[in-house]
Design a protein around this motif. Sequence first.
Motif, PDB file in Angstrom:
ATOM      1  N   ASP A 169       0.842  -1.188   0.000  1.00 46.13           N
ATOM      2  CA  ASP A 169       0.000   0.000   0.000  1.00 46.13           C
ATOM      3  C   ASP A 169       0.883   1.245   0.000  1.00 46.13           C
ATOM      4  O   ASP A 169       2.108   1.159   0.099  1.00 46.13           O
ATOM      5  N   TYR A 170       0.261   2.390  -0.116  1.00 40.67           N
ATOM      6  CA  TYR A 170       0.977   3.660  -0.239  1.00 40.67           C
ATOM      7  C   TYR A 170       1.963   3.885   0.913  1.00 40.67           C
ATOM      8  O   TYR A 170       3.134   4.189   0.690  1.00 40.67           O
ATOM      9  N   ASP A 171       1.511   3.740   2.158  1.00 38.61           N
ATOM     10  CA  ASP A 171       2.370   4.014   3.312  1.00 38.61           C
ATOM     11  C   ASP A 171       3.548   3.055   3.389  1.00 38.61           C
ATOM     12  O   ASP A 171       4.678   3.470   3.679  1.00 38.61           O
ATOM     13  N   ARG A 172       3.307   1.787   3.128  1.00 37.20           N
ATOM     14  CA  ARG A 172       4.413   0.817   3.177  1.00 37.20           C
ATOM     15  C   ARG A 172       5.389   1.044   2.027  1.00 37.20           C
ATOM     16  O   ARG A 172       6.598   0.886   2.199  1.00 37.20           O
ATOM     17  N   TYR A 202       4.261   7.316  -6.384  1.00 43.48           N
ATOM     18  CA  TYR A 202       4.592   7.477  -4.970  1.00 43.48           C
ATOM     19  C   TYR A 202       6.047   7.099  -4.703  1.00 43.48           C
ATOM     20  O   TYR A 202       6.733   7.769  -3.936  1.00 43.48           O
ATOM     21  N   LYS A 229       9.324   9.682  -3.757  1.00 45.56           N
ATOM     22  CA  LYS A 229      10.050   9.451  -2.510  1.00 45.56           C
ATOM     23  C   LYS A 229      11.559   9.336  -2.716  1.00 45.56           C
ATOM     24  O   LYS A 229      12.338   9.654  -1.822  1.00 45.56           O
ATOM     25  N   LYS A 281       6.110   3.928   0.588  1.00 47.77           N
ATOM     26  CA  LYS A 281       6.921   5.090   0.986  1.00 47.77           C
ATOM     27  C   LYS A 281       7.930   4.715   2.064  1.00 47.77           C
ATOM     28  O   LYS A 281       9.091   5.099   2.010  1.00 47.77           O
ATOM     29  N   GLY A 282       7.471   3.971   3.062  1.00 46.37           N
ATOM     30  CA  GLY A 282       8.348   3.572   4.158  1.00 46.37           C
ATOM     31  C   GLY A 282       9.495   2.699   3.684  1.00 46.37           C
ATOM     32  O   GLY A 282      10.628   2.849   4.138  1.00 46.37           O
TER      33      GLY A 282
END
Length: 184
Positions: free
Chosen positions: A97-100, A127, A131, A102-103
């Motif tokens: 997903d988006y947050d993972r 995304y 980053k 990016k992380g």
Amino acid sequence: ILLHAFYRGREEFGEAFVAEVKNDMQDLGYNITNIEIQETKKGYGICVEEDGKYIVSQREMSQGMFRTLSLFIQLIYVRLSKQSLCVLVDDMGEGLDYDRSKGLVNIFVKKLNQPNIQFFLTTNDRYVMNKVPLKYWTVIDRDKSSQSVFYNYENSKDIFEDFRYTGLNNFDFFTTDFFSKGFG
């Protein structure tokens, strides 16, 4: 390769190796409390314990979780053992997903800025592109004769630096062809 890297990492670096893999996975929101090699009827595989109670084999993991776990295990082992490695990851954020996504990029940028590891990733994910700092980018384009032309910070420094004045994001650097034209 994954099982070998995990086995060697645990043998050579002990709990510090396993703890680093678990910490990186936890930083992405995977509550991994243990990692083991498990024997099944079909052979050996990696498994994780989640939340201190659920065992999840590599066959049961989501694609994103397995790809991430595999990357962390292999790259942490190579980094700790000071081996040289060239890694190509196609579609870095796939299955995340988006947050993972990016992380994962944040963790990799921090950990892989070392002379013994060359890391290449391909993506069309806006995304991920937004980053990764432009100084790490190489854009490959084709000229009129279908020859490949490479644009990166080393050979197009003025264009890469000028882009910060546009107010646009990294994805736009690519989609607007700024990498090849600049303000011209």
